[in-house]
Design a protein around this motif. Structure first.
Motif, PDB file in Angstrom:
ATOM      1  N   ALA A   6       0.868  -1.174   0.000  1.00  0.00           N
ATOM      2  CA  ALA A   6       0.000   0.000   0.000  1.00  0.00           C
ATOM      3  C   ALA A   6       0.908   1.228   0.000  1.00  0.00           C
ATOM      4  CB  ALA A   6      -0.913  -0.004   1.227  1.00  0.00           C
ATOM      5  N   GLU A   7       0.958   1.920  -1.115  1.00  0.00           N
ATOM      6  CA  GLU A   7       1.906   3.029  -1.241  1.00  0.00           C
ATOM      7  C   GLU A   7       1.463   4.248  -0.436  1.00  0.00           C
ATOM      8  OE1 GLU A   7       2.624   3.816  -5.409  1.00  0.00           O
ATOM      9  OE2 GLU A   7       4.306   2.408  -5.375  1.00  0.00           O
ATOM     10  N   SER A   8       2.442   5.071  -0.082  1.00  0.00           N
ATOM     11  CA  SER A   8       2.202   6.266   0.717  1.00  0.00           C
ATOM     12  C   SER A   8       1.186   7.191   0.055  1.00  0.00           C
ATOM     13  CB  SER A   8       3.514   7.018   0.936  1.00  0.00           C
ATOM     14  OG  SER A   8       3.286   8.259   1.585  1.00  0.00           O
ATOM     15  N   GLU A   9       0.340   7.784   0.882  1.00  0.00           N
ATOM     16  CA  GLU A   9      -0.630   8.759   0.398  1.00  0.00           C
ATOM     17  C   GLU A   9      -0.002  10.146   0.263  1.00  0.00           C
ATOM     18  OE1 GLU A   9      -4.461   8.616   2.441  1.00  0.00           O
ATOM     19  OE2 GLU A   9      -3.903   6.645   3.232  1.00  0.00           O
ATOM     20  N   ASN A  10       1.231  10.297   0.715  1.00  0.00           N
ATOM     21  CA  ASN A  10       1.905  11.589   0.650  1.00  0.00           C
ATOM     22  C   ASN A  10       2.978  11.589  -0.431  1.00  0.00           C
ATOM     23  OD1 ASN A  10       0.416  12.877   2.801  1.00  0.00           O
ATOM     24  ND2 ASN A  10       1.513  11.527   4.211  1.00  0.00           N
ATOM     25  N   ASN A  11       4.232  11.377  -0.049  1.00  0.00           N
ATOM     26  CA  ASN A  11       5.329  11.414  -1.014  1.00  0.00           C
ATOM     27  C   ASN A  11       5.973  10.033  -1.125  1.00  0.00           C
ATOM     28  OD1 ASN A  11       7.678  11.910  -2.519  1.00  0.00           O
ATOM     29  ND2 ASN A  11       7.884  13.979  -1.698  1.00  0.00           N
ATOM     30  N   VAL A  12       5.599   9.305  -2.150  1.00  0.00           N
ATOM     31  CA  VAL A  12       6.102   7.934  -2.324  1.00  0.00           C
ATOM     32  C   VAL A  12       7.614   7.906  -2.514  1.00  0.00           C
ATOM     33  CG1 VAL A  12       5.956   5.855  -3.766  1.00  0.00           C
ATOM     34  CG2 VAL A  12       3.902   7.213  -3.320  1.00  0.00           C
ATOM     35  N   THR A  13       8.164   8.958  -3.050  1.00  0.00           N
ATOM     36  CA  THR A  13       9.594   8.964  -3.370  1.00  0.00           C
ATOM     37  C   THR A  13      10.480   9.210  -2.158  1.00  0.00           C
ATOM     38  OG1 THR A  13       9.556  11.330  -3.935  1.00  0.00           O
ATOM     39  CG2 THR A  13       9.131   9.759  -5.716  1.00  0.00           C
ATOM     40  N   THR A  14       9.934   9.797  -1.089  1.00  0.00           N
ATOM     41  CA  THR A  14      10.775  10.117   0.075  1.00  0.00           C
ATOM     42  C   THR A  14      10.275   9.532   1.392  1.00  0.00           C
ATOM     43  OG1 THR A  14       9.592  12.206   0.447  1.00  0.00           O
ATOM     44  CG2 THR A  14      11.558  12.273  -0.959  1.00  0.00           C
ATOM     45  N   ASP A  15       9.002   9.182   1.492  1.00  0.00           N
ATOM     46  CA  ASP A  15       8.466   8.658   2.748  1.00  0.00           C
ATOM     47  C   ASP A  15       9.077   7.292   3.062  1.00  0.00           C
ATOM     48  OD1 ASP A  15       6.916  10.851   3.132  1.00  0.00           O
ATOM     49  OD2 ASP A  15       5.044   9.940   2.442  1.00  0.00           O
ATOM     50  N   PRO A  16       9.123   6.923   4.352  1.00  0.00           N
ATOM     51  CA  PRO A  16       9.736   5.641   4.727  1.00  0.00           C
ATOM     52  C   PRO A  16       8.961   4.440   4.202  1.00  0.00           C
ATOM     53  CG  PRO A  16       8.666   6.661   6.619  1.00  0.00           C
ATOM     54  CD  PRO A  16       8.664   7.680   5.529  1.00  0.00           C
ATOM     55  N   LEU A  17       9.644   3.311   4.164  1.00  0.00           N
ATOM     56  CA  LEU A  17       9.047   2.030   3.795  1.00  0.00           C
ATOM     57  C   LEU A  17       8.837   1.234   5.073  1.00  0.00           C
ATOM     58  CD1 LEU A  17       8.192   0.057   1.502  1.00  0.00           C
ATOM     59  CD2 LEU A  17      10.530  -0.845   1.582  1.00  0.00           C
ATOM     60  N   ILE A  18       7.611   0.782   5.287  1.00  0.00           N
ATOM     61  CA  ILE A  18       7.225   0.111   6.529  1.00  0.00           C
ATOM     62  C   ILE A  18       6.814  -1.321   6.207  1.00  0.00           C
ATOM     63  CG2 ILE A  18       5.669   0.184   8.517  1.00  0.00           C
ATOM     64  CD1 ILE A  18       5.143   3.208   7.542  1.00  0.00           C
ATOM     65  N   PHE A  19       7.392  -2.280   6.906  1.00  0.00           N
ATOM     66  CA  PHE A  19       6.956  -3.678   6.791  1.00  0.00           C
ATOM     67  C   PHE A  19       6.138  -4.026   8.030  1.00  0.00           C
ATOM     68  CE2 PHE A  19      10.624  -3.592   3.988  1.00  0.00           C
ATOM     69  CZ  PHE A  19      10.211  -4.373   2.912  1.00  0.00           C
ATOM     70  N   TRP A  20       4.981  -4.646   7.809  1.00  0.00           N
ATOM     71  CA  TRP A  20       4.113  -5.017   8.924  1.00  0.00           C
ATOM     72  C   TRP A  20       3.935  -6.542   8.968  1.00  0.00           C
ATOM     73  CZ3 TRP A  20       1.684  -2.878  13.126  1.00  0.00           C
ATOM     74  CH2 TRP A  20       0.732  -3.667  13.760  1.00  0.00           C
ATOM     75  N   PHE A  21       4.034  -7.102  10.198  1.00  0.00           N
ATOM     76  CA  PHE A  21       3.834  -8.530  10.403  1.00  0.00           C
ATOM     77  C   PHE A  21       2.829  -8.744  11.539  1.00  0.00           C
ATOM     78  CE2 PHE A  21       8.042  -8.112   8.624  1.00  0.00           C
ATOM     79  CZ  PHE A  21       8.152  -9.170   7.724  1.00  0.00           C
ATOM     80  N   ASN A  22       1.821  -9.584  11.283  1.00  0.00           N
ATOM     81  CA  ASN A  22       0.992 -10.076  12.383  1.00  0.00           C
ATOM     82  C   ASN A  22       1.666 -11.290  12.994  1.00  0.00           C
ATOM     83  OD1 ASN A  22      -1.190  -8.230  11.279  1.00  0.00           O
ATOM     84  ND2 ASN A  22      -2.321  -9.311  12.871  1.00  0.00           N
ATOM     85  N   GLY A  23       1.130 -11.732  14.128  1.00  0.00           N
ATOM     86  CA  GLY A  23       1.795 -12.794  14.876  1.00  0.00           C
ATOM     87  C   GLY A  23       1.161 -14.153  14.734  1.00  0.00           C
ATOM     88  N   GLY A  24       0.826 -14.735  15.859  1.00  0.00           N
ATOM     89  CA  GLY A  24       0.270 -16.080  15.913  1.00  0.00           C
ATOM     90  C   GLY A  24       1.101 -16.989  16.816  1.00  0.00           C
ATOM     91  N   PRO A  25       2.019 -17.774  16.232  1.00  0.00           N
ATOM     92  CA  PRO A  25       2.318 -17.844  14.796  1.00  0.00           C
ATOM     93  C   PRO A  25       1.151 -18.452  14.015  1.00  0.00           C
ATOM     94  CG  PRO A  25       3.467 -19.601  15.960  1.00  0.00           C
ATOM     95  CD  PRO A  25       2.812 -18.772  17.005  1.00  0.00           C
TER      96      PRO A  25
END
Length: 377
Positions: A6-25
């Motif tokens: 899901a790309e940034s709604e602001n500045n795709v070229t400069t905003d950080p890249l976030i990885f999200w993980f749910n658990g469980g396992p």
């Protein structure tokens, strides 16, 4: 391995890249997408709406369904991963393959985030990234974890202590645990001994069936036939099952038939009582990777006291503490700060802090990504 960018709604070229993980396992990270991503699903699993507190207002987010066969991820040999080390390697390879597919993100600031068992996934993935920096540069800046499991041994002990201190179990049950497993000293429990084994299994689910152990001040309303034990605080995540399993949705997402039916959670056949995250946290701190661990004080699955004890045994110096306020007025928790690490406890929140404080969780991430103080959220 399936992911959703899901790309940034602001500045795709400069905003950080976030990885999200749910658990469980065994729980799908797409559940996180519908909690903190750009879209929500209605109660019928049919209509979409915008999420005003989406992480995409802060950066581009990659939701990775890990490990196979969680969610739409699948394995051709139909086997579950045996150990967390295999999952960590698979996650690292998935991140590398993502950068190969999207090289425009290679030089962005990277943050690893997640909830629950992501307390195992994320630190181990961070360790891989650090170890492979000479081979493949990833600009890892920090990790942020909600209600993280960081030590299963410590978690079991803390869960019993939490249950006792909150009047959920009585004196007899608590004393039996101390005598059989701990020689009457909670800090010296032998949870892998034969004498303790049966009691340990019993201790994990000795709570009232109508009580939600993910948020103990809530009552479960789902029937036992329709939910995993004591998991009703995440029932809202079930509404996305209908949406993701619609034929038109699967076609748009290009989901192959081999992926099977999407489920929010499924049980995997591995459990590691011995794994501890201390050394991974130390490695991150040594490499100036910033860490924020945040808990809800109503969470009995991963009690905040376990997080406090993990940080305490790291032996790092405290540099400040104080109250967390909302809009600089309402007191909603407490923070303790160390060099490159913050520990936050939110009052009346459960396992997923954003379920009670969506705006404050959004502010937490915004300020964390900008390296700002986390006392006003």
């Amino acid at each position: 391995m399936f992911y959703w960018l899901a790309e940034s709604e602001n500045n795709v070229t400069t905003d950080p890249l976030i990885f999200w993980f749910n658990g469980g396992p065994g729980c799908s990270s797409l559940t996180g997408l519908f909690f903190n991503g750009p879209i929500n699903v209605d109660s019928m699993g049919q209509e979409l709406s915008k999420n005003e507190y989406s992480l995409t207002k802060l950066g581009s987010v990659v939701y990775i369904e890990s490990p196979s066969p969680v969610g739409f991820s699948y394995s051709t040999d139909d086997s579950d991963p045996d150990i967390d080390y295999m999952t960590a390697e698979d996650n690292y390879n998935a991140v590398e393959m993502f950068f190969e597919e999207y090289p425009k993100f290679r030089n962005h600031d990277v943050f690893l985030t997640g909830v629950s068992y992501a307390g195992i996934y994320v630190p181990m993935l961070a360790g891989h990234i650090i170890d492979h920096q000479k081979d493949s540069k990833i600009n890892l800046k920090g990790i942020a974890l909600s209600g993280p499991l960081l030590s299963e041994k410590l978690n079991i002990k803390s869960r019993l202590e939490y249950s006792y201190s909150h009047g959920i179990i009585d004196e007899n049950v608590y004393r039996s645990f101390l005598e059989q497993c701990c020689n009457n000293n909670l800090e010296k429990c032998n949870l892998v001994g034969e004498k303790c084994n049966g009691l340990r299994s019993y201790a994990n689910f000795l709570y009232h069936p109508e009580m939600d152990i993910y948020q103990i001040n809530r009552k479960c309303e789902q029937s036992s036939e329709n939910r995993r034990p004591n998991s009703c605080s995440f029932k809202s995540g079930l509404k996305c099952e209908d949406y993701l399993n619609r034929n038109d949705t699967r076609k748009i997402l290009r989901i192959p038939e081999e992926a099977g039916i999407w489920k929010r959670c499924q049980r995997l056949h591995y459990f590691n009582l011995e794994i501890e995250m201390d050394e991974y946290i130390k490695k991150m701190l040594k490499n100036n990777i910033k860490i924020v661990l945040y808990f809800g004080d109503m969470d009995m699955v991963c009690p905040f006291s376990a997080g406090q004890k993990i940080v305490d045994r790291l032996g790092i110096e405290e540099i400040g503490n104080g109250l967390i306020t909302k809009n600089d007025q309402e007191i909603i928790g407490k923070y303790t700060s160390y060099k490159n690490l913050d520990l936050l406890v939110f009052k009346n929140a459960g396992h997923y802090v954003g379920g009670i404080y969506p705006e404050s969780q959004f502010e937490l991430h915004r300020k964390f990504f900008k390296n700002q103080k986390l006392n006003v959220l």
